[in-house]
Design a protein around this motif. Structure first.
Motif, PDB file in Angstrom:
ATOM      1  N   ALA A  88       1.042  -1.184   0.044  1.00 59.91           N
ATOM      2  CA  ALA A  88       0.161   0.031  -0.132  1.00 59.91           C
ATOM      3  C   ALA A  88       0.872   1.458   0.072  1.00 59.91           C
ATOM      4  CB  ALA A  88      -1.019   0.065   1.289  1.00 59.91           C
ATOM      5  N   TYR A  89       1.891   1.272   0.849  1.00 59.57           N
ATOM      6  CA  TYR A  89       2.983   2.354   0.964  1.00 59.57           C
ATOM      7  C   TYR A  89       3.599   2.616  -0.300  1.00 59.57           C
ATOM      8  CZ  TYR A  89       1.875   2.761   5.958  1.00 59.57           C
ATOM      9  OH  TYR A  89       1.445   3.000   6.914  1.00 59.57           O
ATOM     10  N   PHE A  90       4.095   1.524  -0.785  1.00 59.66           N
ATOM     11  CA  PHE A  90       4.671   1.701  -2.264  1.00 59.66           C
ATOM     12  C   PHE A  90       3.597   2.296  -3.354  1.00 59.66           C
ATOM     13  CE2 PHE A  90       5.847  -0.512  -6.298  1.00 59.66           C
ATOM     14  CZ  PHE A  90       7.012   0.113  -6.536  1.00 59.66           C
ATOM     15  N   MET A  91       2.393   1.723  -3.562  1.00 63.13           N
ATOM     16  CA  MET A  91       1.469   2.255  -4.277  1.00 63.13           C
ATOM     17  C   MET A  91       1.153   3.715  -4.072  1.00 63.13           C
ATOM     18  SD  MET A  91       1.147  -0.178  -6.239  1.00 63.13           S
ATOM     19  CE  MET A  91      -0.201  -0.319  -7.367  1.00 63.13           C
ATOM     20  N   ILE A  92       0.993   4.180  -2.896  1.00 60.68           N
ATOM     21  CA  ILE A  92       1.034   5.403  -2.589  1.00 60.68           C
ATOM     22  C   ILE A  92       2.215   6.340  -3.117  1.00 60.68           C
ATOM     23  CG2 ILE A  92       0.736   7.102  -0.601  1.00 60.68           C
ATOM     24  CD1 ILE A  92      -0.845   4.911   0.796  1.00 60.68           C
ATOM     25  N   PHE A  93       3.125   5.914  -3.017  1.00 61.69           N
ATOM     26  CA  PHE A  93       4.473   6.494  -3.360  1.00 61.69           C
ATOM     27  C   PHE A  93       4.512   6.721  -4.808  1.00 61.69           C
ATOM     28  CE2 PHE A  93       9.329   6.380  -4.667  1.00 61.69           C
ATOM     29  CZ  PHE A  93       9.376   7.488  -4.193  1.00 61.69           C
ATOM     30  N   ILE A  94       3.967   5.578  -5.702  1.00 58.23           N
ATOM     31  CA  ILE A  94       4.109   5.694  -6.905  1.00 58.23           C
ATOM     32  C   ILE A  94       3.060   6.794  -7.431  1.00 58.23           C
ATOM     33  CG2 ILE A  94       3.674   4.414  -9.029  1.00 58.23           C
ATOM     34  CD1 ILE A  94       6.252   3.724  -7.853  1.00 58.23           C
ATOM     35  N   LEU A  95       1.910   6.781  -6.821  1.00 55.90           N
ATOM     36  CA  LEU A  95       0.859   7.860  -7.189  1.00 55.90           C
ATOM     37  C   LEU A  95       1.551   9.163  -6.752  1.00 55.90           C
ATOM     38  CD1 LEU A  95      -2.065   8.388  -7.883  1.00 55.90           C
ATOM     39  CD2 LEU A  95      -2.487   8.283  -5.455  1.00 55.90           C
ATOM     40  N   PHE A  96       2.219   9.326  -5.603  1.00 55.30           N
ATOM     41  CA  PHE A  96       2.790  10.585  -5.505  1.00 55.30           C
ATOM     42  C   PHE A  96       3.661  11.010  -6.684  1.00 55.30           C
ATOM     43  CE2 PHE A  96       6.160  12.924  -3.613  1.00 55.30           C
ATOM     44  CZ  PHE A  96       5.681  14.041  -2.975  1.00 55.30           C
ATOM     45  N   LEU A  97       4.498  10.220  -7.205  1.00 59.73           N
ATOM     46  CA  LEU A  97       5.613  10.571  -8.037  1.00 59.73           C
ATOM     47  C   LEU A  97       4.508  10.990  -9.431  1.00 59.73           C
ATOM     48  CD1 LEU A  97       8.222   7.864  -7.877  1.00 59.73           C
ATOM     49  CD2 LEU A  97       8.347  10.219  -7.058  1.00 59.73           C
ATOM     50  N   PHE A  98       3.721  10.264  -9.697  1.00 60.19           N
ATOM     51  CA  PHE A  98       2.723  10.697 -10.841  1.00 60.19           C
ATOM     52  C   PHE A  98       2.255  11.890 -10.861  1.00 60.19           C
ATOM     53  CE2 PHE A  98       2.901   6.083 -12.142  1.00 60.19           C
ATOM     54  CZ  PHE A  98       3.277   6.458 -13.676  1.00 60.19           C
ATOM     55  N   LEU A  99       1.777  12.209  -9.412  1.00 62.27           N
ATOM     56  CA  LEU A  99       1.040  13.599  -9.114  1.00 62.27           C
ATOM     57  C   LEU A  99       2.230  14.515  -9.253  1.00 62.27           C
ATOM     58  CD1 LEU A  99      -1.330  12.467  -6.165  1.00 62.27           C
ATOM     59  CD2 LEU A  99      -1.906  13.248  -8.637  1.00 62.27           C
ATOM     60  N   VAL A 100       3.354  14.575  -8.603  1.00 59.86           N
ATOM     61  CA  VAL A 100       4.333  15.509  -8.877  1.00 59.86           C
ATOM     62  C   VAL A 100       4.712  15.788 -10.301  1.00 59.86           C
ATOM     63  CG1 VAL A 100       6.761  16.015  -8.352  1.00 59.86           C
ATOM     64  CG2 VAL A 100       5.213  14.969  -6.532  1.00 59.86           C
ATOM     65  N   LYS A 101       4.629  14.734 -11.111  1.00 59.06           N
ATOM     66  CA  LYS A 101       5.263  14.790 -12.584  1.00 59.06           C
ATOM     67  C   LYS A 101       4.129  15.563 -13.135  1.00 59.06           C
ATOM     68  CE  LYS A 101       6.242  12.119 -16.787  1.00 59.06           C
ATOM     69  NZ  LYS A 101       6.241  10.800 -17.280  1.00 59.06           N
ATOM     70  N   TYR A 102       3.023  15.306 -12.952  1.00 61.48           N
ATOM     71  CA  TYR A 102       1.733  16.089 -13.798  1.00 61.48           C
ATOM     72  C   TYR A 102       1.658  17.336 -13.294  1.00 61.48           C
ATOM     73  CZ  TYR A 102      -3.111  17.290 -14.672  1.00 61.48           C
ATOM     74  OH  TYR A 102      -4.302  17.879 -15.223  1.00 61.48           O
ATOM     75  N   PHE A 103       1.670  17.694 -11.854  1.00 63.30           N
ATOM     76  CA  PHE A 103       1.767  19.371 -11.582  1.00 63.30           C
ATOM     77  C   PHE A 103       3.189  20.026 -11.797  1.00 63.30           C
ATOM     78  CE2 PHE A 103      -1.434  17.649  -8.486  1.00 63.30           C
ATOM     79  CZ  PHE A 103      -2.468  18.098  -8.974  1.00 63.30           C
TER      80      PHE A 103
END
Length: 62
Positions: A44-59
């Motif tokens: 779960a933490y790994f998936m949240i981290f990956i999602l965080f990276l995608f959000l940072v890239k998007y913004f």
């Protein structure tokens, strides 16, 4: 593209392979429960981290 015999062989192979994998996992399930307690939190933490990276890239892109 494939002959009838090849398709029959592929189908039987797939069914047997899936059956063997399910049976092997069933035997190892108690061992996995014992040795891998809490692994769902790591995933779960790994998936949240990956999602965080995608959000940072998007913004950062916009």
């Amino acid at each position: 593209m494939f002959s009838t015999g090849q398709l029959i062989f592929a189908g039987l192979f797939l069914v047997c392979f899936v059956f063997i994998i399910i049976k092997a996992y069933g035997k190892d399930r108690p061992l996995h429960k014992k040795n891998y307690k809490g692994i769902q939190w790591i995933i779960a933490y790994f998936m949240i981290f990956i999602l965080f990276l995608f959000l940072v890239k998007y913004f950062m892109k916009n």
